[in-house]
Design a protein around this motif. Structure first.
Motif, PDB file in Angstrom:
ATOM      1  N   ILE A 227      35.001  18.469  12.012  1.00  0.00           N
ATOM      2  CA  ILE A 227      33.999  18.669  13.062  1.00  0.00           C
ATOM      3  C   ILE A 227      34.638  19.366  14.261  1.00  0.00           C
ATOM      4  O   ILE A 227      34.016  20.168  14.953  1.00  0.00           O
ATOM      5  N   LEU A 228      35.909  19.076  14.501  1.00  0.00           N
ATOM      6  CA  LEU A 228      36.584  19.686  15.645  1.00  0.00           C
ATOM      7  C   LEU A 228      36.725  21.197  15.446  1.00  0.00           C
ATOM      8  O   LEU A 228      36.694  21.966  16.412  1.00  0.00           O
ATOM      9  N   HIS A 231      33.641  23.015  16.613  1.00  0.00           N
ATOM     10  CA  HIS A 231      33.621  23.056  18.071  1.00  0.00           C
ATOM     11  C   HIS A 231      34.592  24.112  18.584  1.00  0.00           C
ATOM     12  O   HIS A 231      34.285  24.872  19.515  1.00  0.00           O
ATOM     13  N   ARG A 232      35.767  24.191  17.970  1.00  0.00           N
ATOM     14  CA  ARG A 232      36.758  25.189  18.374  1.00  0.00           C
ATOM     15  C   ARG A 232      36.184  26.603  18.243  1.00  0.00           C
ATOM     16  O   ARG A 232      36.246  27.405  19.177  1.00  0.00           O
TER      17      ARG A 232
ATOM     18  N   SER B 223      40.317  20.018  25.013  1.00  0.00           N
ATOM     19  CA  SER B 223      38.869  20.199  24.917  1.00  0.00           C
ATOM     20  C   SER B 223      38.326  19.560  23.644  1.00  0.00           C
ATOM     21  O   SER B 223      37.165  19.166  23.575  1.00  0.00           O
ATOM     22  N   LEU B 224      39.180  19.434  22.632  1.00  0.00           N
ATOM     23  CA  LEU B 224      38.716  18.786  21.401  1.00  0.00           C
ATOM     24  C   LEU B 224      38.457  17.300  21.657  1.00  0.00           C
ATOM     25  O   LEU B 224      37.554  16.709  21.063  1.00  0.00           O
ATOM     26  N   HIS B 227      35.006  16.707  23.085  1.00  0.00           N
ATOM     27  CA  HIS B 227      34.003  16.844  22.035  1.00  0.00           C
ATOM     28  C   HIS B 227      33.992  15.615  21.142  1.00  0.00           C
ATOM     29  O   HIS B 227      32.941  15.111  20.747  1.00  0.00           O
ATOM     30  N   VAL B 232      31.379  12.949  18.435  1.00  0.00           N
ATOM     31  CA  VAL B 232      31.798  12.439  17.133  1.00  0.00           C
ATOM     32  C   VAL B 232      31.801  10.916  17.086  1.00  0.00           C
ATOM     33  O   VAL B 232      31.249  10.312  16.155  1.00  0.00           O
ATOM     34  N   ARG B 236      30.170   7.810  14.494  1.00  0.00           N
ATOM     35  CA  ARG B 236      31.138   7.080  13.675  1.00  0.00           C
ATOM     36  C   ARG B 236      31.090   5.585  13.947  1.00  0.00           C
ATOM     37  O   ARG B 236      31.286   4.779  13.033  1.00  0.00           O
ATOM     38  N   GLN B 262      41.825  12.264  13.403  1.00  0.00           N
ATOM     39  CA  GLN B 262      41.218  12.986  14.524  1.00  0.00           C
ATOM     40  C   GLN B 262      41.876  12.592  15.837  1.00  0.00           C
ATOM     41  O   GLN B 262      42.076  13.429  16.719  1.00  0.00           O
TER      42      GLN B 262
END
Lengths: 404, 400
Positions: A227-228, A231-232, B223-224, B227, B232, B236, B262
């Motif tokens: 999922i990341l 977004h990237r 930035s991840l 998000h 996410v 979850r 993650q």
């Protein structure tokens, strides 16, 4: 237009060389597997062919019964889909030129079979971006043989995505494009190799082993599971591309370097966010990363940047004035094997001594045999024809020469 | 009632558990109140294998608050400790002013002596701050007669400590309010809910790295991470809670592995990047994926915190074989002490087929030891007075 050698005779032979490129804003993930269309744009530096290149000879003759290809001395399967894409596309463009009435195309040649022979002057499996150089060279050489001019990066893109960036020298962007047919997904030069003469590149070869997960399947799994990554591609890269292009135009090393490191890390972060996770960085790579951050922190200045592709090898970007000291730092913290062969290859780098202060500031344990060797290089030009006939890799019989 | 009430010294001893997050907490929206950027969910491990024991003595003859951790006197003025002491005392005064008669009012102004030990090495990165602060807060609450919601207090000592206030499967609801009153832990299911569920704590050979400054840098630079927190984790959390309710190991396991990865991905996306995983960690990850792939079933899951240790989750029926697989690929040192601790695990043999399917080379000394454990209860009072860590003089006993 330059005519292929020996036109009109039974055999036409052209040899070209093409460069490797290292992305600073990374490509990882396709929106179209067949046409090789990416989910985000990317930007790279083309490295100098004096240090790293692929050389390819293409011979074309009505006497050849089938297309054949030899890579680094071994005959390979010509039916491989990516090779077929390139051959098909170049032939299509050549036929198009003929039907557009461009008189100087050898029309018979279009139906002739080709023999292709290609060598790298670096280990193929070491993850040194060889598919980019290889496909760029193939496409460029075929274009010289078949008289195709103009935009070629869309063809090499279909061999290997990053190959499109190897069609130009200097600083190159691969514009992701929007169209479904991929015609607007192509490479463009941002600045030529002469733009930033102080920029230098050090390739730290960590290991010559095969990489554990190939890029094609790796990035496919990433697109499917991370999922990341989405977004990237959607939210991070577009802004970074703008910033990077600006940094290149302005020769702003600090901005260039920080973006490069962040983007490398983010790419590897999306690999870790893949399921199952993909690891390209190993303990040596992590040590190099820590080394760079400590070096920069000591000087309170971003003097050196790292980037890692889909493999453990590090590519270091720095400016000319820092090369000698940083090479010495690498030698000190990654002492080479005593009988391991030449440690420093490529552009000469004078030895220097490190201050105790610097060594202590870095304060890491040396890691013996962590790095096999260093290639010192710089930005370089795009693909070019090799004029010297003694450099042909095929003989007049269309088969690889003994030494090739 | 606290022991010896009315006498000069009141002393209470409690123990509290460790917890391991399966949906990770990483990143604060408020540094002082310790409010997170996303919710998290954990499993509380059994205190028979891992626990912190804390004795609090309260007396009007004490001149100042003091604290000893694992035998060494520490700085009581440390802000996190002060937060917990201050908050518990505030709650105790509130109870008194609310007219709850059985609070020893004099005691509220008394100083406390605190002595705490872990039954596992602190430097091994085994989630000790969670157990430690949970135990501190719980024990103080018993001494000062504070009842009810306590996780908001332990949260202010260490974020993950709030989840150690309950047994079984626990969520830390991130909350929305600026004052943090709605950022608290809640039990999702008790420890009795899933009896087949087991845990292996695998201790690697490496120093841990602190998490507070790491997560701050992540929030500032990744930035991840933003998000992750916004888009996410909420989904979850729902999926994980459902998997726990239904005892769906496959869903539980896959979510656990993905969330661990993650979390570490956001560490890598931090600038400068943070590495908690090393080559041993990678090998364990690869081992689990190959093991599961061989059986075409998610039998085993891994998760890694901000440290070098691996935590493996599996069901009872898989534990013997998987422990054997770990021993085979990470052969223990011959004179390295007891390799397998905790709940007994019978030895077994591995088939050649399995070894070949895994296809990895053994790595000597990659792992120091394994603790085999299971889900366990929340903090509790230790009734046996011989377990007090402080003497009647309010100082640590010789053996502590």
């Amino acid at each position: 237009i330059k005519m292929p050698e020996d036109s009109g005779k039974e055999l036409t032979m052209v040899t070209c060389s093409a460069p490797v490129n290292i992305a600073v804003i990374k490509y990882w993930g396709k929106r179209d597997e067949e046409l090789i269309l990416p989910i985000n744009s990317s930007l790279s530096v083309t490295l100098h062919q004096d240090q790293l290149k692929t050389t390819t000879t293409v011979a074309c003759s009505r006497l050849f019964q089938e297309d054949r290809i030899w890579l680094n001395g071994k005959e390979e399967d010509i039916t491989q889909p990516r090779l077929q894409s390139c051959l098909r596309e170049i032939r299509r463009l050549a036929r198009k030129r003929r039907s557009d009435g461009e008189a100087d195309v050898d029309t018979a040649g279009l139906s002739h079979k080709v023999h292709i022979c290609s060598v790298n002057n670096f280990p193929t499996a070491a993850g040194l971006a060889s598919s980019a150089a290889g496909y760029a060279c193939l496409v460029y050489t075929l274009s010289r043989v078949m008289g195709v001019e103009g935009e070629l990066s869309v063809v090499s893109r279909q061999g290997s995505g990053s190959a499109c960036r190897s069609m130009h020298g200097g600083f190159v962007q691969w514009i992701m494009g929007q169209q479904g047919d991929g015609k607007d997904s192509l490479a463009q030069q941002v600045e030529p190799e002469t733009h930033w003469p102080e920029l230098r590149v050090l390739v730290l070869v960590v290991s010559a082993e095969r990489k554990p997960v190939g890029s094609t399947s790796g990035m496919q799994t990433s697109v499917e599971t991370s999922i990341l990554l989405k977004h990237r591609a959607d939210s991070v890269v577009p802004a970074r591309m703008k910033e990077m292009i600006e940094a290149v135009h302005k020769r702003d090393f600090t901005a260039f370097a920080e973006l490069t490191m962040k983007d490398s890390n983010q790419f590897h972060a999306t690999c870790l966010d893949t399921y199952p996770p993909i690891f390209y960085l190993n303990d040596v790579s992590r040590c190099v990363i820590n080394l760079v951050h400590r070096y920069n922190r000591h000087y309170r200045e971003t003097k050196v940047a790292y980037t890692f592709d889909a493999g453990p090898n590090a590519v270091i970007y720095t400016l000319q004035q820092n090369v000698e000291e940083f090479v010495q730092v690498v030698k000190h913290f990654f002492p080479p094997e005593t009988n391991g062969g030449q440690f420093l290859k490529g552009l000469p780098v004078a030895p220097t001594t490190l201050s105790e202060e610097l060594k202590q500031a870095i304060g890491m344990e040396p890691m013996v045999k962590g790095i096999c060797y260093i290639i010192s290089t710089k930005a370089g030009p795009g693909p070019r024809v090799v004029e010297d006939p003694s450099e042909h890799l095929l003989g007049s019989d269309g088969l690889p020469k003994e030494s090739a």
